[in-house]
Design an enzyme around this catalytic site. Structure first.
Site: not given
Length: 460
Positions: A26-27
């Site tokens: 993810c981020a």
């Protein structure tokens, strides 16, 4: 951080590539589905240069890296192989160990993570356009506004196509055929069937009565459709001879899935998504203060568990459907309470390491809305500071709920995304700023008093 060395060390400490059934990112985190978590040496992983923390929650082994995670993931992908990267196709035993809830969170994370830059950038651009119109710098009738407006809203209009691609990667279907299925739902000829009636208009397909829906900006229907398609695709891939796959497989896929989506899956997805969003919005409407307290105070807990992704689709659906959302501001309250907590530590503690870490965390959150380094590096290691952050977020969230502050775009809580609060009523922006200031100040004051002068940064 040397990403090649880091990837090799992480892979070694989690049991090798044979222990990985799937991975994504993810981020800020590497997310692994491990066949046997007991083979992972968490203490050793935490000592790898660049690793902030390790969380084994929601059916995933998550390694917090920070905003440079895509570079590390690229090296990891080379080591593990593309067949496991971005796909979490597990065996039945893997899925059983992961659990239904863990599987759902894992799917949501891997489906939405690749779209976050596009959603965030579009949201900020939309907010800036509204701000410029309010200030009189730009006219809504101008070509400049129309072009930039189209640029800011395109990601939402074509969300079914984008989600079809990421869903295909997650569920193991062909990405281009999946994108074609999503695009068919947005074709002008299909949209024309809605006429002046819109959602609920009817037609027939081979004599079957069909309820029509407008699928632009929708989230749930295409995810369900590609999930179903993944089973059809894998079956077709097994039974169709190699010499016929080039033509027959995509032909059967489109002929079956597009009507099936329009007749059955799509309406179920639209109504199902609306029910969920309506339930959340109903709770906010009935007790917006309580909602602000719970979300504003509890968002960091969800982040620490890696399950905050489950709420993101609701916010995205609200913005896409109604043009605004009341949950996004509560996440801002959490982020600014985290800034406030770091500020309180900075003002009280004398240790150089913890002061430096606090400054870095404040700047990171203010510019990029990434709170994980501060949460894992500071708050989770000091329960009093974590409570300071939770209380600050809850108090600020309560004010945001009381004043019904909304965001007109799906964005992450930082200074750079303030334009999301700009609306026709200037009080929305003012109340947003007041609420965030409350979160920051309350958390800073509490953190200041619970922090010792000789407080030190607890390292892994």
């Amino acid at each position: 951080m040397d990403y090649k060395i880091g990837a090799k060390e992480i892979l070694e400490h989690i049991g090798g590539k044979e222990n990985i059934s799937g991975m994504t990112h993810c981020a800020t985190r590497l997310r692994f589905n491990l066949r046997d978590t007991t083979k992972a040496d968490t203490a050793a992983v935490e000592q790898v240069d660049g690793v902030v923390n390790v969380i084994n929650k929601a059916g995933q082994y998550q390694i917090l890296i920070g905003t440079n995670v895509p570079k590390l993931y690229a090296e990891m992908e080379d080591l593990v192989g593309a067949d496991k990267a971005a796909s979490t196709e597990s065996t039945k035993a893997d899925r059983s160990a992961q659990g239904i809830i863990g599987s759902i969170f894992s799917a949501i994370s891997s489906i939405f993570a690749p779209l976050l830059p596009a959603l965030a950038g579009s949201g900020i651009l939309r907010g800036l356009l509204l701000l410029f119109v309010q200030l009189g710098w730009l006219s809504e009738a101008s070509g400049t506004y129309q072009i930039l407006s189209a640029a800011s809203m395109t990601v939402f209009y074509f969300l079914p196509v984008l989600l079809a691609i990421t869903s295909a990667r997650r569920f193991g279907a062909d990405m281009f055929i999946s994108a074609l299925i999503g695009a068919a739902l947005l074709h002008p000829d299909f949209i024309a069937l809605l006429g002046d009636i819109g959602n609920g208009a009817t037609t027939t397909f081979l004599g079957i009565p069909t309820i029509l829906m407008n699928y632009n900006s929708t989230v749930v229907p295409i995810i369900l459709a590609i999930w179903v398609f993944s089973y059809l695709y894998k079956w077709l891939d097994r039974v169709i001879p190699e010499t016929l796959k080039l033509v027959v497989l995509p032909l059967v896929s489109v002929v079956v899935m597009v009507p099936l989506t329009i007749i059955v899956i799509g309406p179920l997805g639209v109504y199902g998504g609306e029910v969920i969003a309506s339930a959340v919005n109903w709770l906010i409407a009935r007790s917006s203060i309580l909602a602000g307290i719970v979300v504003g105070g509890g968002w960091s807990v969800l982040v620490s568990l890696g399950i905050h992704w489950a709420v993101n689709p609701i916010m995205i659906n609200n913005v896409a459907t109604y043009g605004l959302d009341y949950i996004v501001p509560f996440t801002f309250a959490c982020n600014f309470a985290t800034i406030g907590t770091a500020l309180g530590v900075l003002l009280k503690a004398k240790d150089r390491d913890i002061r430096s870490f606090s400054i870095t965390g404040m700047v990171t959150i203010a510019l990029s809305a990434i709170i994980e380094p501060t949460v894992f590096g500071l708050l989770l290691k000091n329960k009093k500071l974590f409570m300071a952050q939770i209380i600050g977020g809850a108090v600020g969230g309560a004010y945001l709920g009381l004043t019904n502050v909304y965001a007109n775009a799906f964005v992450f809580g930082s200074v750079t995304t303030f334009p999301a609060f700009v609306g026709e009523n200037s009080s929305n922006f003012i109340n947003a700023m007041i609420g965030l200031a409350i979160s920051l100040i309350v958390a800073a004051v509490i953190a200041y008093f619970v922090t010792r002068i000789d407080e030190k940064l607890i390292k892994n």
